[in-house]
Design a protein around this motif. Sequence first.
Motif, PDB file in Angstrom:
ATOM      1  N   ARG A 144      55.829  44.946  21.350  1.00  0.00           N
ATOM      2  CA  ARG A 144      55.813  45.507  22.704  1.00  0.00           C
ATOM      3  C   ARG A 144      55.332  44.447  23.703  1.00  0.00           C
ATOM      4  N   ALA A 145      54.371  43.632  23.264  1.00  0.00           N
ATOM      5  CA  ALA A 145      53.865  42.564  24.131  1.00  0.00           C
ATOM      6  C   ALA A 145      54.976  41.577  24.468  1.00  0.00           C
ATOM      7  N   GLU A 146      55.839  41.264  23.490  1.00  0.00           N
ATOM      8  CA  GLU A 146      56.948  40.347  23.754  1.00  0.00           C
ATOM      9  C   GLU A 146      57.946  40.979  24.720  1.00  0.00           C
ATOM     10  N   VAL A 147      58.191  42.269  24.587  1.00  0.00           N
ATOM     11  CA  VAL A 147      59.080  42.963  25.527  1.00  0.00           C
ATOM     12  C   VAL A 147      58.530  42.813  26.944  1.00  0.00           C
ATOM     13  N   ASP A 148      57.221  42.994  27.102  1.00  0.00           N
ATOM     14  CA  ASP A 148      56.606  42.878  28.427  1.00  0.00           C
ATOM     15  C   ASP A 148      56.769  41.474  29.002  1.00  0.00           C
ATOM     16  N   VAL A 149      56.539  40.452  28.186  1.00  0.00           N
ATOM     17  CA  VAL A 149      56.685  39.072  28.659  1.00  0.00           C
ATOM     18  C   VAL A 149      58.144  38.798  29.022  1.00  0.00           C
ATOM     19  N   LEU A 150      59.070  39.265  28.179  1.00  0.00           N
ATOM     20  CA  LEU A 150      60.500  39.054  28.460  1.00  0.00           C
ATOM     21  C   LEU A 150      60.888  39.675  29.801  1.00  0.00           C
ATOM     22  N   CYS A 151      60.422  40.876  30.056  1.00  0.00           N
ATOM     23  CA  CYS A 151      60.778  41.557  31.310  1.00  0.00           C
ATOM     24  C   CYS A 151      60.017  40.992  32.509  1.00  0.00           C
ATOM     25  N   ASP A 152      58.704  40.867  32.367  1.00  0.00           N
ATOM     26  CA  ASP A 152      57.859  40.531  33.510  1.00  0.00           C
ATOM     27  C   ASP A 152      57.806  39.049  33.846  1.00  0.00           C
ATOM     28  N   ARG A 153      57.937  38.183  32.855  1.00  0.00           N
ATOM     29  CA  ARG A 153      57.730  36.755  33.109  1.00  0.00           C
ATOM     30  C   ARG A 153      58.967  35.900  32.863  1.00  0.00           C
ATOM     31  N   VAL A 154      59.870  36.377  31.998  1.00  0.00           N
ATOM     32  CA  VAL A 154      61.075  35.596  31.690  1.00  0.00           C
ATOM     33  C   VAL A 154      62.266  36.103  32.507  1.00  0.00           C
ATOM     34  N   GLY A 155      62.228  37.363  32.927  1.00  0.00           N
ATOM     35  CA  GLY A 155      63.295  37.903  33.760  1.00  0.00           C
ATOM     36  C   GLY A 155      64.437  38.555  33.020  1.00  0.00           C
ATOM     37  N   ALA A 156      64.207  38.937  31.764  1.00  0.00           N
ATOM     38  CA  ALA A 156      65.249  39.609  30.985  1.00  0.00           C
ATOM     39  C   ALA A 156      65.399  41.061  31.439  1.00  0.00           C
ATOM     40  N   ALA A 157      66.618  41.560  31.355  1.00  0.00           N
ATOM     41  CA  ALA A 157      66.890  42.953  31.700  1.00  0.00           C
ATOM     42  C   ALA A 157      66.417  43.864  30.569  1.00  0.00           C
ATOM     43  N   ALA A 158      65.608  44.832  30.885  1.00  0.00           N
ATOM     44  CA  ALA A 158      65.008  45.724  29.878  1.00  0.00           C
ATOM     45  C   ALA A 158      66.057  46.436  29.030  1.00  0.00           C
ATOM     46  N   GLU A 159      67.209  46.769  29.610  1.00  0.00           N
ATOM     47  CA  GLU A 159      68.218  47.516  28.851  1.00  0.00           C
ATOM     48  C   GLU A 159      68.886  46.678  27.755  1.00  0.00           C
ATOM     49  N   ARG A 160      68.678  45.376  27.763  1.00  0.00           N
ATOM     50  CA  ARG A 160      69.250  44.530  26.713  1.00  0.00           C
ATOM     51  C   ARG A 160      68.228  44.132  25.650  1.00  0.00           C
ATOM     52  N   ILE A 161      67.019  44.645  25.765  1.00  0.00           N
ATOM     53  CA  ILE A 161      65.966  44.283  24.810  1.00  0.00           C
ATOM     54  C   ILE A 161      65.777  45.421  23.815  1.00  0.00           C
ATOM     55  N   TRP A 162      65.772  45.086  22.551  1.00  0.00           N
ATOM     56  CA  TRP A 162      65.538  46.043  21.476  1.00  0.00           C
ATOM     57  C   TRP A 162      64.245  45.660  20.767  1.00  0.00           C
ATOM     58  N   LEU A 163      63.362  46.598  20.591  1.00  0.00           N
ATOM     59  CA  LEU A 163      62.114  46.346  19.877  1.00  0.00           C
ATOM     60  C   LEU A 163      62.391  46.491  18.384  1.00  0.00           C
ATOM     61  N   VAL A 164      62.268  45.392  17.659  1.00  0.00           N
ATOM     62  CA  VAL A 164      62.538  45.360  16.224  1.00  0.00           C
ATOM     63  C   VAL A 164      61.343  44.673  15.545  1.00  0.00           C
ATOM     64  N   PRO A 165      60.291  45.434  15.242  1.00  0.00           N
ATOM     65  CA  PRO A 165      59.105  44.812  14.635  1.00  0.00           C
ATOM     66  C   PRO A 165      59.441  44.210  13.269  1.00  0.00           C
ATOM     67  N   PRO A 166      58.850  43.052  12.971  1.00  0.00           N
ATOM     68  CA  PRO A 166      59.094  42.460  11.655  1.00  0.00           C
ATOM     69  C   PRO A 166      58.505  43.348  10.567  1.00  0.00           C
ATOM     70  N   ALA A 167      59.098  43.298   9.413  1.00  0.00           N
ATOM     71  CA  ALA A 167      58.634  44.151   8.323  1.00  0.00           C
ATOM     72  C   ALA A 167      58.911  43.476   6.990  1.00  0.00           C
ATOM     73  N   VAL A 168      58.351  44.037   5.962  1.00  0.00           N
ATOM     74  CA  VAL A 168      58.551  43.562   4.592  1.00  0.00           C
ATOM     75  C   VAL A 168      59.141  44.719   3.797  1.00  0.00           C
ATOM     76  N   ASP A 169      60.138  44.432   2.990  1.00  0.00           N
ATOM     77  CA  ASP A 169      60.728  45.434   2.110  1.00  0.00           C
ATOM     78  C   ASP A 169      59.763  45.656   0.950  1.00  0.00           C
ATOM     79  N   THR A 170      58.927  46.674   1.051  1.00  0.00           N
ATOM     80  CA  THR A 170      57.902  46.910   0.028  1.00  0.00           C
ATOM     81  C   THR A 170      58.485  47.424  -1.286  1.00  0.00           C
TER      82      THR A 170
END
Length: 183
Positions: free
Chosen positions: A83-109
Amino acid sequence: RFERFALAAPEPYDVIHAHYWLSGLAALPVSLALGMPIVQTFHTLAEEKNRRLGDGDRPEPERRLLTERYLANEVDAIAAVSRAEVDVLCDRVGAAAERIWLVPPAVDTMLFQPGTIASRTDLRARLGVRLEDGLVVCVGRVQPLKGQDLAVRMLQHLPGAVLVLAGDATPGEERYLEALHDL
């Protein structure tokens, strides 16, 4: 070279997924040439790294800042890892929010657990690690930001465990690698 290889591939791709800003820079012309969508995962952003510089740290180059802004506005989608990266992308990098997908890294347990194929690889044999011993593998650039020192420190809590650090020091972080060896 990457562009030549990708354009000559016999199998058509459905999508191109670029990891890190340099890969995005290489993959964008291929995406445009093939008329294929491109997804960008930055993993780290120069804007945020520069905001959190420690004493003696070098800021990320202006070229990287500009390239990340350019890519953020040219790619079809961005896979952000937090979520923090989404905020930086929108607020500081200028990316359009509708093109950002939150995909947290994970491990196949289901795959990575004691007794599975991941724990029986020939890596254990090459390292002389018995099945009942723990094997911890950290892969990536060796730098304080990645926290490999935490993996080294945790060994005291895992008797018999073997730690494999796969990667090399980021240029300028050679002292950290030496400190890990000392630790």
